[in-house]
Scaffold this motif. Structure first.
Motif, PDB file in Angstrom:
ATOM      1  N   GLY A  98      27.455  20.888  29.910  1.00  0.00           N
ATOM      2  CA  GLY A  98      26.478  20.585  28.880  1.00  0.00           C
ATOM      3  C   GLY A  98      26.101  19.115  28.879  1.00  0.00           C
ATOM      4  N   GLN A  99      25.066  18.786  28.127  1.00  0.00           N
ATOM      5  CA  GLN A  99      24.583  17.414  28.048  1.00  0.00           C
ATOM      6  C   GLN A  99      25.446  16.546  27.138  1.00  0.00           C
ATOM      7  OE1 GLN A  99      21.950  16.130  29.857  1.00  0.00           O
ATOM      8  NE2 GLN A  99      22.225  18.085  30.901  1.00  0.00           N
ATOM      9  N   LEU A 100      26.141  17.142  26.190  1.00  0.00           N
ATOM     10  CA  LEU A 100      26.966  16.391  25.243  1.00  0.00           C
ATOM     11  C   LEU A 100      28.310  16.049  25.881  1.00  0.00           C
ATOM     12  CD1 LEU A 100      27.322  15.268  22.356  1.00  0.00           C
ATOM     13  CD2 LEU A 100      28.305  17.482  21.744  1.00  0.00           C
ATOM     14  N   ASP A 101      28.637  14.790  25.867  1.00  0.00           N
ATOM     15  CA  ASP A 101      29.920  14.330  26.405  1.00  0.00           C
ATOM     16  C   ASP A 101      30.604  13.517  25.319  1.00  0.00           C
ATOM     17  OD1 ASP A 101      31.991  13.804  28.161  1.00  0.00           O
ATOM     18  OD2 ASP A 101      30.992  12.073  29.042  1.00  0.00           O
ATOM     19  N   CYS A 102      31.757  13.950  24.891  1.00  0.00           N
ATOM     20  CA  CYS A 102      32.492  13.268  23.818  1.00  0.00           C
ATOM     21  C   CYS A 102      33.655  12.481  24.403  1.00  0.00           C
ATOM     22  CB  CYS A 102      33.038  14.284  22.815  1.00  0.00           C
ATOM     23  SG  CYS A 102      31.776  15.208  21.950  1.00  0.00           S
ATOM     24  N   SER A 103      33.976  11.399  23.750  1.00  0.00           N
ATOM     25  CA  SER A 103      35.153  10.601  24.097  1.00  0.00           C
ATOM     26  C   SER A 103      36.251  10.897  23.094  1.00  0.00           C
ATOM     27  CB  SER A 103      34.810   9.111  24.045  1.00  0.00           C
ATOM     28  OG  SER A 103      33.829   8.798  25.000  1.00  0.00           O
ATOM     29  N   PRO A 104      37.494  10.563  23.415  1.00  0.00           N
ATOM     30  CA  PRO A 104      38.558  10.755  22.428  1.00  0.00           C
ATOM     31  C   PRO A 104      38.243  10.001  21.130  1.00  0.00           C
ATOM     32  CG  PRO A 104      39.488  10.244  24.558  1.00  0.00           C
ATOM     33  CD  PRO A 104      38.010  10.045  24.676  1.00  0.00           C
ATOM     34  N   ILE A 105      38.633  10.558  20.019  1.00  0.00           N
ATOM     35  CA  ILE A 105      38.339   9.990  18.711  1.00  0.00           C
ATOM     36  C   ILE A 105      39.510   9.123  18.274  1.00  0.00           C
ATOM     37  CG2 ILE A 105      37.813  10.538  16.306  1.00  0.00           C
ATOM     38  CD1 ILE A 105      37.250  13.322  18.516  1.00  0.00           C
ATOM     39  N   GLU A 106      39.218   7.881  17.961  1.00  0.00           N
ATOM     40  CA  GLU A 106      40.247   6.962  17.502  1.00  0.00           C
ATOM     41  C   GLU A 106      40.404   7.113  15.991  1.00  0.00           C
ATOM     42  OE1 GLU A 106      39.490   2.948  19.025  1.00  0.00           O
ATOM     43  OE2 GLU A 106      38.083   3.907  20.389  1.00  0.00           O
ATOM     44  N   ILE A 107      41.632   7.160  15.522  1.00  0.00           N
ATOM     45  CA  ILE A 107      41.909   7.285  14.091  1.00  0.00           C
ATOM     46  C   ILE A 107      41.862   5.898  13.470  1.00  0.00           C
ATOM     47  CG2 ILE A 107      43.550   8.107  12.354  1.00  0.00           C
ATOM     48  CD1 ILE A 107      42.484  10.306  14.214  1.00  0.00           C
ATOM     49  N   LEU A 108      41.000   5.726  12.477  1.00  0.00           N
ATOM     50  CA  LEU A 108      40.859   4.435  11.812  1.00  0.00           C
ATOM     51  C   LEU A 108      41.820   4.315  10.629  1.00  0.00           C
ATOM     52  CD1 LEU A 108      39.365   1.753  11.355  1.00  0.00           C
ATOM     53  CD2 LEU A 108      37.668   3.026  10.048  1.00  0.00           C
TER      54      LEU A 108
END
Length: 126
Positions: free
Chosen positions: A85-95
């Motif tokens: 798919g066109q959507l590429d996500c990176s790991p989410i950092e916890i703030l």
């Protein structure tokens, strides 16, 4: 390719760790808590698919029909992973994490190391 950062806040409890380990979150190589990119992408795919329910309401299995739609496959890829798919996500950092306070409510708590790591990531993008 456009890269965009978002600030996300959960509205319900979140548990994204290995169920066999006594931890709430996975950790990255530096030991910071993160959510896997696949977790976010899967949650987004489900929300998009569920938003299409009215369009496929006449189908016996509307979820399967929505999953086969060209829009969903173009954005998220095919269910069998034969098409990216066109959507590429990176790991989410916890703030920050909600922590119970002595006043009986929850407050958001972060740490210097988490804030510094996010500041360093933002600075390296410039």
């Amino acid at each position: 390719m456009t890269k965009q950062r978002f600030l996300l806040q959960t509205v319900s409890a979140l548990h994204a760790a290995d169920p066999n380990k006594n931890q709430r979150f996975r950790r990255d190589a530096q030991g910071q808590p993160v959510l896997r990119a696949a977790s976010l992408k899967g949650a987004l795919r489900k929300q998009f698919r569920d938003a299409m329910q009215a369009r496929f309401a006449d189908q016996t299995d509307w979820k399967a029909a929505a999953n086969q739609s060209s829009e969903l496959q173009a954005l998220f890829g095919s269910s069998d992973r034969s098409q990216a798919g066109q959507l590429d996500c990176s790991p989410i950092e916890i703030l920050a994490l909600p922590v119970r306070s002595l006043q009986g409510t929850y407050v958001y708590l972060s740490s210097v190391s988490i804030l510094q790591a996010i500041a360093n990531d933002l600075a390296s993008e410039d």
